[in-house]
Write a protein that holds these residues in place. Structure first.
Motif, PDB file in Angstrom:
ATOM      1  N   ALA A   1       0.826  -1.202   0.000  1.00 54.88           N
ATOM      2  CA  ALA A   1       0.000   0.000   0.000  1.00 54.88           C
ATOM      3  C   ALA A   1       0.864   1.258   0.000  1.00 54.88           C
ATOM      4  O   ALA A   1       2.016   1.252   0.445  1.00 54.88           O
ATOM      5  CB  ALA A   1      -0.925   0.021   1.211  1.00 54.88           C
ATOM      6  N   LEU A   2       0.285   2.326  -0.499  1.00 56.22           N
ATOM      7  CA  LEU A   2       0.893   3.648  -0.439  1.00 56.22           C
ATOM      8  C   LEU A   2       0.179   4.457   0.631  1.00 56.22           C
ATOM      9  O   LEU A   2      -1.038   4.637   0.572  1.00 56.22           O
ATOM     10  CB  LEU A   2       0.765   4.367  -1.781  1.00 56.22           C
ATOM     11  CG  LEU A   2       1.240   5.821  -1.771  1.00 56.22           C
ATOM     12  CD1 LEU A   2       2.754   5.878  -1.776  1.00 56.22           C
ATOM     13  CD2 LEU A   2       0.657   6.605  -2.929  1.00 56.22           C
ATOM     14  N   GLU A   3       0.933   4.933   1.608  1.00 55.85           N
ATOM     15  CA  GLU A   3       0.383   5.854   2.605  1.00 55.85           C
ATOM     16  C   GLU A   3       0.666   7.279   2.126  1.00 55.85           C
ATOM     17  O   GLU A   3       1.740   7.551   1.588  1.00 55.85           O
ATOM     18  CB  GLU A   3       1.058   5.663   3.957  1.00 55.85           C
ATOM     19  CG  GLU A   3       0.949   4.277   4.557  1.00 55.85           C
ATOM     20  CD  GLU A   3       1.843   4.186   5.776  1.00 55.85           C
ATOM     21  OE1 GLU A   3       1.496   4.792   6.816  1.00 55.85           O
ATOM     22  OE2 GLU A   3       2.898   3.530   5.686  1.00 55.85           O
ATOM     23  N   TYR A   4      -0.281   8.180   2.374  1.00 54.79           N
ATOM     24  CA  TYR A   4      -0.046   9.563   1.969  1.00 54.79           C
ATOM     25  C   TYR A   4      -0.578  10.538   3.010  1.00 54.79           C
ATOM     26  O   TYR A   4      -1.462  10.215   3.810  1.00 54.79           O
ATOM     27  CB  TYR A   4      -0.673   9.852   0.599  1.00 54.79           C
ATOM     28  CG  TYR A   4      -2.177   9.745   0.539  1.00 54.79           C
ATOM     29  CD1 TYR A   4      -3.004  10.799   0.969  1.00 54.79           C
ATOM     30  CD2 TYR A   4      -2.785   8.602   0.035  1.00 54.79           C
ATOM     31  CE1 TYR A   4      -4.377  10.701   0.892  1.00 54.79           C
ATOM     32  CE2 TYR A   4      -4.163   8.496  -0.040  1.00 54.79           C
ATOM     33  CZ  TYR A   4      -4.955   9.553   0.388  1.00 54.79           C
ATOM     34  OH  TYR A   4      -6.334   9.448   0.325  1.00 54.79           O
ATOM     35  N   LEU A   5       0.002  11.720   2.984  1.00 54.07           N
ATOM     36  CA  LEU A   5      -0.406  12.828   3.852  1.00 54.07           C
ATOM     37  C   LEU A   5      -0.329  14.109   3.030  1.00 54.07           C
ATOM     38  O   LEU A   5       0.656  14.336   2.316  1.00 54.07           O
ATOM     39  CB  LEU A   5       0.512  12.914   5.067  1.00 54.07           C
ATOM     40  CG  LEU A   5       0.309  14.089   6.046  1.00 54.07           C
ATOM     41  CD1 LEU A   5       0.688  13.663   7.476  1.00 54.07           C
ATOM     42  CD2 LEU A   5       1.128  15.319   5.644  1.00 54.07           C
ATOM     43  N   VAL A   6      -1.366  14.939   3.136  1.00 51.16           N
ATOM     44  CA  VAL A   6      -1.394  16.231   2.450  1.00 51.16           C
ATOM     45  C   VAL A   6      -1.877  17.287   3.436  1.00 51.16           C
ATOM     46  O   VAL A   6      -2.936  17.142   4.050  1.00 51.16           O
ATOM     47  CB  VAL A   6      -2.327  16.205   1.216  1.00 51.16           C
ATOM     48  CG1 VAL A   6      -2.355  17.578   0.535  1.00 51.16           C
ATOM     49  CG2 VAL A   6      -1.900  15.126   0.227  1.00 51.16           C
ATOM     50  N   LEU A   7      -1.097  18.365   3.577  1.00 56.84           N
ATOM     51  CA  LEU A   7      -1.454  19.476   4.463  1.00 56.84           C
ATOM     52  C   LEU A   7      -1.147  20.776   3.740  1.00 56.84           C
ATOM     53  O   LEU A   7      -0.012  21.006   3.332  1.00 56.84           O
ATOM     54  CB  LEU A   7      -0.662  19.395   5.767  1.00 56.84           C
ATOM     55  CG  LEU A   7      -0.940  20.481   6.818  1.00 56.84           C
ATOM     56  CD1 LEU A   7      -2.358  20.357   7.369  1.00 56.84           C
ATOM     57  CD2 LEU A   7       0.071  20.395   7.955  1.00 56.84           C
ATOM     58  N   GLY A   8      -2.160  21.634   3.588  1.00 54.64           N
ATOM     59  CA  GLY A   8      -1.955  22.856   2.825  1.00 54.64           C
ATOM     60  C   GLY A   8      -2.259  22.637   1.355  1.00 54.64           C
ATOM     61  O   GLY A   8      -2.714  21.573   0.936  1.00 54.64           O
ATOM     62  N   ASP A   9      -1.985  23.663   0.523  1.00 52.60           N
ATOM     63  CA  ASP A   9      -2.489  23.642  -0.846  1.00 52.60           C
ATOM     64  C   ASP A   9      -1.519  23.058  -1.877  1.00 52.60           C
ATOM     65  O   ASP A   9      -1.605  23.390  -3.061  1.00 52.60           O
ATOM     66  CB  ASP A   9      -2.921  25.043  -1.271  1.00 52.60           C
ATOM     67  CG  ASP A   9      -1.794  26.065  -1.241  1.00 52.60           C
ATOM     68  OD1 ASP A   9      -0.705  25.736  -0.743  1.00 52.60           O
ATOM     69  OD2 ASP A   9      -2.013  27.201  -1.713  1.00 52.60           O
ATOM     70  N   SER A  10      -0.623  22.193  -1.465  1.00 51.83           N
ATOM     71  CA  SER A  10       0.125  21.390  -2.428  1.00 51.83           C
ATOM     72  C   SER A  10      -0.698  20.144  -2.776  1.00 51.83           C
ATOM     73  O   SER A  10      -1.682  19.841  -2.096  1.00 51.83           O
ATOM     74  CB  SER A  10       1.494  21.000  -1.855  1.00 51.83           C
ATOM     75  OG  SER A  10       2.307  22.138  -1.677  1.00 51.83           O
ATOM     76  N   THR A  11      -0.286  19.433  -3.825  1.00 53.35           N
ATOM     77  CA  THR A  11      -1.132  18.376  -4.392  1.00 53.35           C
ATOM     78  C   THR A  11      -0.362  17.074  -4.560  1.00 53.35           C
ATOM     79  O   THR A  11       0.813  17.066  -4.922  1.00 53.35           O
ATOM     80  CB  THR A  11      -1.676  18.826  -5.768  1.00 53.35           C
ATOM     81  OG1 THR A  11      -2.507  19.974  -5.595  1.00 53.35           O
ATOM     82  CG2 THR A  11      -2.488  17.723  -6.437  1.00 53.35           C
ATOM     83  N   LEU A  12      -1.063  15.965  -4.308  1.00 58.72           N
ATOM     84  CA  LEU A  12      -0.577  14.633  -4.650  1.00 58.72           C
ATOM     85  C   LEU A  12      -1.420  14.122  -5.808  1.00 58.72           C
ATOM     86  O   LEU A  12      -2.644  14.029  -5.701  1.00 58.72           O
ATOM     87  CB  LEU A  12      -0.703  13.689  -3.454  1.00 58.72           C
ATOM     88  CG  LEU A  12      -0.375  12.221  -3.719  1.00 58.72           C
ATOM     89  CD1 LEU A  12       1.071  12.047  -4.156  1.00 58.72           C
ATOM     90  CD2 LEU A  12      -0.672  11.369  -2.486  1.00 58.72           C
ATOM     91  N   LEU A  13      -0.770  13.831  -6.928  1.00 58.61           N
ATOM     92  CA  LEU A  13      -1.458  13.349  -8.126  1.00 58.61           C
ATOM     93  C   LEU A  13      -1.150  11.868  -8.302  1.00 58.61           C
ATOM     94  O   LEU A  13       0.001  11.490  -8.537  1.00 58.61           O
ATOM     95  CB  LEU A  13      -0.994  14.145  -9.345  1.00 58.61           C
ATOM     96  CG  LEU A  13      -1.716  13.876 -10.660  1.00 58.61           C
ATOM     97  CD1 LEU A  13      -3.184  14.296 -10.568  1.00 58.61           C
ATOM     98  CD2 LEU A  13      -1.022  14.611 -11.811  1.00 58.61           C
ATOM     99  N   LEU A  14      -2.180  11.036  -8.187  1.00 58.68           N
ATOM    100  CA  LEU A  14      -2.037   9.595  -8.334  1.00 58.68           C
ATOM    101  C   LEU A  14      -2.545   9.170  -9.704  1.00 58.68           C
ATOM    102  O   LEU A  14      -3.590   9.632 -10.158  1.00 58.68           O
ATOM    103  CB  LEU A  14      -2.827   8.860  -7.240  1.00 58.68           C
ATOM    104  CG  LEU A  14      -2.463   9.175  -5.790  1.00 58.68           C
ATOM    105  CD1 LEU A  14      -3.366   8.390  -4.845  1.00 58.68           C
ATOM    106  CD2 LEU A  14      -0.991   8.877  -5.516  1.00 58.68           C
ATOM    107  N   ALA A  15      -1.813   8.271 -10.344  1.00 56.16           N
ATOM    108  CA  ALA A  15      -2.233   7.716 -11.627  1.00 56.16           C
ATOM    109  C   ALA A  15      -2.460   6.228 -11.467  1.00 56.16           C
ATOM    110  O   ALA A  15      -1.591   5.516 -10.958  1.00 56.16           O
ATOM    111  CB  ALA A  15      -1.178   7.965 -12.692  1.00 56.16           C
ATOM    112  N   ASP A  16      -3.636   5.749 -11.895  1.00 61.51           N
ATOM    113  CA  ASP A  16      -3.903   4.321 -11.783  1.00 61.51           C
ATOM    114  C   ASP A  16      -3.322   3.586 -12.991  1.00 61.51           C
ATOM    115  O   ASP A  16      -2.720   4.185 -13.883  1.00 61.51           O
ATOM    116  CB  ASP A  16      -5.400   4.048 -11.608  1.00 61.51           C
ATOM    117  CG  ASP A  16      -6.243   4.435 -12.817  1.00 61.51           C
ATOM    118  OD1 ASP A  16      -5.686   4.581 -13.934  1.00 61.51           O
ATOM    119  OD2 ASP A  16      -7.470   4.587 -12.648  1.00 61.51           O
ATOM    120  N   GLN A  17      -3.490   2.279 -13.006  1.00 60.94           N
ATOM    121  CA  GLN A  17      -2.873   1.472 -14.058  1.00 60.94           C
ATOM    122  C   GLN A  17      -3.436   1.765 -15.441  1.00 60.94           C
ATOM    123  O   GLN A  17      -2.804   1.474 -16.460  1.00 60.94           O
ATOM    124  CB  GLN A  17      -3.041  -0.017 -13.728  1.00 60.94           C
ATOM    125  CG  GLN A  17      -2.257  -0.484 -12.512  1.00 60.94           C
ATOM    126  CD  GLN A  17      -0.753  -0.449 -12.727  1.00 60.94           C
ATOM    127  OE1 GLN A  17      -0.272  -0.316 -13.845  1.00 60.94           O
ATOM    128  NE2 GLN A  17       0.002  -0.553 -11.642  1.00 60.94           N
TER     129      GLN A  17
END
Length: 272
Positions: free
Chosen positions: A109-125
């Motif tokens: 699994a991938l654990e993630y944390l986001v705080l504030g207005d930056s972005t995590l962009l995930l791409a599926d298969q």
């Protein structure tokens, strides 16, 4: 790991207040912030804060793989505070702060944390993009920034309105009904967005400062899927180049009202 990183300061020769780094199975991105034109109360500065916090956080999440990311962030904030509270005024309203994006690969699994207005962009298969962004800062900002957006970026009137806007925004920082961001108080980590995604469902992940997401969320020139296409085909350098090209086409913010003509822009693209 297959990681590509691009980062540019807002202006050549100016200090870059973004920070991004990767280690085995983990990555972080932070976008440092202060109050424009105001003393921070910190003798070290915003870039020092974001890079010091980022380095400590990356070390913590890799050294303690079973510890929740939010706890690692809180621990790291405490350490940074201890490094400069004796020499800096951390009660000052403009004390340095930073957004945080952190990811860590665990057992399937991938654990993630986001705080504030930056972005995590995930791409599926299948190549479909999902953006995870903390919207609270944007929601507060929309209520306050009307007078700023009516004025040409870079004009004296715009600078004065922007200072008033940022002062009002600072008053809502790390408060209920406002927004949360990493600063002197480790309790901010409790309010981060966290989650888990199955690793076998993901093709890539990208950590982005808000200066790098402007093509989507400020300029509306491309979609998140379009950004993923740029990243997959040409990498983060090309993404940042296109951001700079768009910014240069609208130097006074008539087409796209914004606080800064250009912003620090950072993208860390990790292909799994």
């Amino acid at each position: 790991m297959n990681v590509a990183l691009a980062s540019l300061p807002a202006e050549p020769g100016r200090e870059n207040e973004d920070f991004a780094a990767a280690a085995a199975g983990a990555a972080v991105l932070l976008d440092g912030a202060g109050v424009a034109g105001a003393e921070t109360g910190c003798t070290h500065g915003i870039a020092w804060f974001s890079s010091t916090l980022g380095g400590l956080l990356l070390s913590s999440i890799t050294a303690h793989p079973a510890r929740p990311l939010a706890d690692c962030l809180a621990d790291s904030i405490r350490v940074v505070r201890s490094l400069h509270e004796a020499s800096c005024d951390l009660t000052y309203r403009a004390s340095p702060t930073s957004t945080v994006v952190a990811v860590r690969i665990g057992a399937g699994a991938l654990e993630y944390l986001v705080l504030g207005d930056s972005t995590l962009l995930l791409a599926d298969q299948d190549g479909k993009a999902t953006a995870i962004t903390d919207q609270r800062l944007d929601e507060v900002g929309k209520r306050l920034r009307g007078p700023v957006d009516e004025l040409p970026t870079g004009s004296p009137e715009h600078a004065a309105a922007l200072a008033r806007y940022r002062d009002a925004l600072t008053g809502l920082r790390n408060r209920p009904g406002g927004f949360w961001i990493a600063g002197p108080d480790p309790q901010a980590a409790e309010h981060a967005l966290t989650g888990v995604a199955p690793l076998d469902s993901l093709k890539s992940m990208t950590l982005l400062s808000d200066g790098a997401t402007r093509l989507v969320d400020s300029f509306d020139l491309i979609t998140w899927d379009g950004m993923l296409t740029i990243l997959s085909s040409s990498g983060p350098d090309e993404l940042v180049r296109q951001v700079r090209e768009a910014e240069a086409s609208d130097p006074v913010g008539r087409r796209w009202p914004r606080g800064k003509t250009r912003d620090d822009a950072t993208a860390l693209h990790w292909v799994l």
